[in-house]
Design a protein around this motif. Structure first.
Motif, PDB file in Angstrom:
ATOM      1  N   TYR A 163      12.320  -3.015  50.241  1.00  0.00           N
ATOM      2  CA  TYR A 163      10.845  -3.461  49.472  1.00  0.00           C
ATOM      3  C   TYR A 163      10.847  -4.852  48.643  1.00  0.00           C
ATOM      4  O   TYR A 163       9.855  -5.457  48.681  1.00  0.00           O
ATOM      5  N   ASP A 164      12.093  -5.558  48.772  1.00  0.00           N
ATOM      6  CA  ASP A 164      12.271  -6.734  48.148  1.00  0.00           C
ATOM      7  C   ASP A 164      12.602  -7.809  49.347  1.00  0.00           C
ATOM      8  O   ASP A 164      12.895  -9.116  48.977  1.00  0.00           O
ATOM      9  N   GLN A 165      12.466  -7.467  50.411  1.00  0.00           N
ATOM     10  CA  GLN A 165      12.867  -8.263  51.653  1.00  0.00           C
ATOM     11  C   GLN A 165      11.515  -8.940  52.365  1.00  0.00           C
ATOM     12  O   GLN A 165      11.757  -9.870  53.230  1.00  0.00           O
ATOM     13  N   GLY A 166      10.318  -8.763  51.767  1.00  0.00           N
ATOM     14  CA  GLY A 166       9.241  -9.430  52.414  1.00  0.00           C
ATOM     15  C   GLY A 166       9.071 -10.723  52.771  1.00  0.00           C
ATOM     16  O   GLY A 166       8.852 -11.429  53.784  1.00  0.00           O
ATOM     17  N   THR A 167       9.356 -11.558  51.566  1.00  0.00           N
ATOM     18  CA  THR A 167       9.499 -13.011  51.607  1.00  0.00           C
ATOM     19  C   THR A 167      10.408 -13.516  52.286  1.00  0.00           C
ATOM     20  O   THR A 167      10.249 -14.398  53.376  1.00  0.00           O
ATOM     21  N   ALA A 168      11.572 -13.003  52.584  1.00  0.00           N
ATOM     22  CA  ALA A 168      12.687 -13.682  53.345  1.00  0.00           C
ATOM     23  C   ALA A 168      12.452 -13.114  54.777  1.00  0.00           C
ATOM     24  O   ALA A 168      12.515 -14.221  55.879  1.00  0.00           O
ATOM     25  N   VAL A 169      11.788 -12.248  55.194  1.00  0.00           N
ATOM     26  CA  VAL A 169      11.532 -11.760  56.612  1.00  0.00           C
ATOM     27  C   VAL A 169      10.251 -12.550  57.067  1.00  0.00           C
ATOM     28  O   VAL A 169      10.346 -13.035  58.221  1.00  0.00           O
ATOM     29  N   ARG A 170       9.256 -12.839  56.336  1.00  0.00           N
ATOM     30  CA  ARG A 170       7.899 -13.675  56.524  1.00  0.00           C
ATOM     31  C   ARG A 170       8.730 -15.184  56.843  1.00  0.00           C
ATOM     32  O   ARG A 170       8.359 -15.721  57.875  1.00  0.00           O
ATOM     33  N   GLU A 171       9.464 -15.771  56.085  1.00  0.00           N
ATOM     34  CA  GLU A 171      10.073 -16.833  56.081  1.00  0.00           C
ATOM     35  C   GLU A 171      10.908 -17.343  57.446  1.00  0.00           C
ATOM     36  O   GLU A 171      10.641 -18.414  58.075  1.00  0.00           O
ATOM     37  N   GLN A 172      11.520 -16.141  57.775  1.00  0.00           N
ATOM     38  CA  GLN A 172      12.482 -16.030  58.876  1.00  0.00           C
ATOM     39  C   GLN A 172      11.651 -16.211  60.513  1.00  0.00           C
ATOM     40  O   GLN A 172      11.666 -16.861  61.142  1.00  0.00           O
ATOM     41  N   LEU A 173      10.464 -15.401  60.401  1.00  0.00           N
ATOM     42  CA  LEU A 173       9.691 -15.229  61.534  1.00  0.00           C
ATOM     43  C   LEU A 173       8.717 -16.779  61.694  1.00  0.00           C
ATOM     44  O   LEU A 173       8.827 -17.122  62.808  1.00  0.00           O
ATOM     45  N   VAL A 174       8.431 -17.304  60.603  1.00  0.00           N
ATOM     46  CA  VAL A 174       7.737 -18.382  60.749  1.00  0.00           C
ATOM     47  C   VAL A 174       8.574 -19.468  61.126  1.00  0.00           C
ATOM     48  O   VAL A 174       8.383 -20.399  61.968  1.00  0.00           O
ATOM     49  N   THR A 175       9.753 -19.582  60.648  1.00  0.00           N
ATOM     50  CA  THR A 175      10.864 -20.535  60.977  1.00  0.00           C
ATOM     51  C   THR A 175      11.107 -20.661  62.528  1.00  0.00           C
ATOM     52  O   THR A 175      11.320 -21.539  63.189  1.00  0.00           O
ATOM     53  N   LEU A 176      11.162 -19.167  63.097  1.00  0.00           N
ATOM     54  CA  LEU A 176      11.279 -18.858  64.310  1.00  0.00           C
ATOM     55  C   LEU A 176      10.079 -19.359  65.413  1.00  0.00           C
ATOM     56  O   LEU A 176      10.300 -18.797  66.616  1.00  0.00           O
ATOM     57  N   GLY A 177       9.131 -19.501  64.764  1.00  0.00           N
ATOM     58  CA  GLY A 177       7.958 -19.947  65.398  1.00  0.00           C
ATOM     59  C   GLY A 177       6.930 -18.718  65.565  1.00  0.00           C
ATOM     60  O   GLY A 177       5.932 -19.042  66.474  1.00  0.00           O
ATOM     61  N   TYR A 178       7.035 -17.846  64.944  1.00  0.00           N
ATOM     62  CA  TYR A 178       6.201 -16.416  65.202  1.00  0.00           C
ATOM     63  C   TYR A 178       4.829 -17.185  64.529  1.00  0.00           C
ATOM     64  O   TYR A 178       4.783 -17.813  63.426  1.00  0.00           O
ATOM     65  N   GLN A 179       3.752 -16.640  64.977  1.00  0.00           N
ATOM     66  CA  GLN A 179       2.487 -16.802  64.370  1.00  0.00           C
ATOM     67  C   GLN A 179       1.789 -15.480  63.556  1.00  0.00           C
ATOM     68  O   GLN A 179       2.053 -14.392  63.762  1.00  0.00           O
ATOM     69  N   ASP A 180       0.672 -15.874  62.903  1.00  0.00           N
ATOM     70  CA  ASP A 180       0.072 -14.581  62.294  1.00  0.00           C
ATOM     71  C   ASP A 180       0.954 -13.748  61.611  1.00  0.00           C
ATOM     72  O   ASP A 180       0.381 -12.691  61.497  1.00  0.00           O
ATOM     73  N   VAL A 181       1.890 -14.391  60.777  1.00  0.00           N
ATOM     74  CA  VAL A 181       2.803 -13.689  60.023  1.00  0.00           C
ATOM     75  C   VAL A 181       2.341 -13.065  58.890  1.00  0.00           C
ATOM     76  O   VAL A 181       1.834 -13.698  58.179  1.00  0.00           O
ATOM     77  N   ARG A 182       2.507 -11.718  58.744  1.00  0.00           N
ATOM     78  CA  ARG A 182       2.166 -11.133  57.522  1.00  0.00           C
ATOM     79  C   ARG A 182       2.966  -9.825  57.248  1.00  0.00           C
ATOM     80  O   ARG A 182       3.614  -9.555  57.890  1.00  0.00           O
TER      81      ARG A 182
END
Length: 282
Positions: free
Chosen positions: A245-264
């Motif tokens: 429940y408290d990991q959303g920000t960290a996972v979003r940042e990780q996906l964006v850093t790796l180049g994923y698009q439309d992250v939410r």
């Protein structure tokens, strides 16, 4: 004189409530149905029916296990997920309602490419089989590290008649042939911190730690999958995680850093951030 169904349900509910069960009435009803080999409707249709000696003994044995803290799903050997009756065992996680949010999020995507789906850490096969039930035209591949889990998921697929599901044994992507591509990769990986106090509470006490706990504040496996999934996703394919429940920000940042698009991130039924997704564009 033996008690009636209604009397024994009330007694058992009181016993379970005193023991700390969060759902004593439901637990009692499920265990009694299992002892009687009857559906829930039977309890309401025949509340004044008296239990015989064998039925009463069977129910008492189930109730004793639950009073010790054993998960109801382990006692009955079954848990429903996405309206599918799945066999469960202590070698895998018990499917939980919040994980159905991941299935809903996947099904709501309108722009998934044609192609197969991968479920990493499939456990009982819950996510893979739920998606297979909704997408009979897609091939679904499940992977789990434990051979016991792989065999259990394969049995569930066979029992439910899903011939579009294959389950492999191995660590994350290792069982896949080089060059294999997927339109969608989903995962409910281990994401609990090693020192989380919830590990000593409730049903998780009886579930395999390897399916629950990850290093790096619970993010190690999510990090690994996010990185390597890019090798296995089709152009325009999606990666979807369940997480804490408290990991959303960290996972979003990780996906964006790796180049994923439309992250939410999407919220679970309790309003907590629970499912994060991103799209891979090569």
């Amino acid at each position: 004189m033996m008690p009636t169904i209604d009397e024994r349900l009330k007694q058992a509910t009181q016993q379970l409530a005193a023991s700390g069960s969060e759902s004593p009435s439901l637990d009692a009803a499920v265990l009694l149905c299992h002892a009687l080999n009857k559906p829930r409707s039977y309890l309401f249709t025949w509340p004044d029916k008296t239990l015989n000696d064998a039925e009463s003994a069977q129910f008492e044995s189930f109730l004793a296990l639950r009073l010790e803290g054993r998960p109801v799903a382990h006692i009955t050997g079954e848990r429903e997920f996405w309206s599918l009756p799945l066999q469960v065992s202590p070698t895998t996680l018990i499917p939980r309602p919040d994980t159905e949010r991941l299935v809903e999020v996947a099904l709501a995507l309108s722009d998934i490419p044609a192609g197969q789906v991968l479920d990493l850490g499939t456990g009982t096969g819950a996510i893979a089989l739920a998606l297979a039930s909704e997408w009979p035209q897609r091939s679904i591949v499940g992977i789990d590290l434990r051979i016991e889990a792989q065999q259990l998921a394969q049995r569930n697929a066979a029992r439910l008649g899903f011939d579009n599901v294959t389950v492999k044994q191995g660590s994350w992507f290792t069982p896949l042939k080089a060059g294999t591509k997927f339109a969608l990769i989903v995962s409910n990986p281990p994401y609990i911190e090693e020192n989380d106090p919830h590990l000593e509470q409730g049903d998780v006490r009886f579930e395999p730690r390897s399916a629950l706990v990850a290093s790096q504040n619970g993010l190690a496996d999510i990090t690994y999958i996010s990185d390597h999934a890019r090798e296995y996703l089709l152009d325009g394919g999606w990666l979807i995680f369940e997480h804490g429940y408290d990991q959303g920000t960290a996972v979003r940042e990780q996906l964006v850093t790796l180049g994923y698009q439309d992250v939410r991130t999407e919220r679970d039924y309790g309003g907590q951030e629970r499912v994060t997704l991103g799209r891979f564009l090569s």
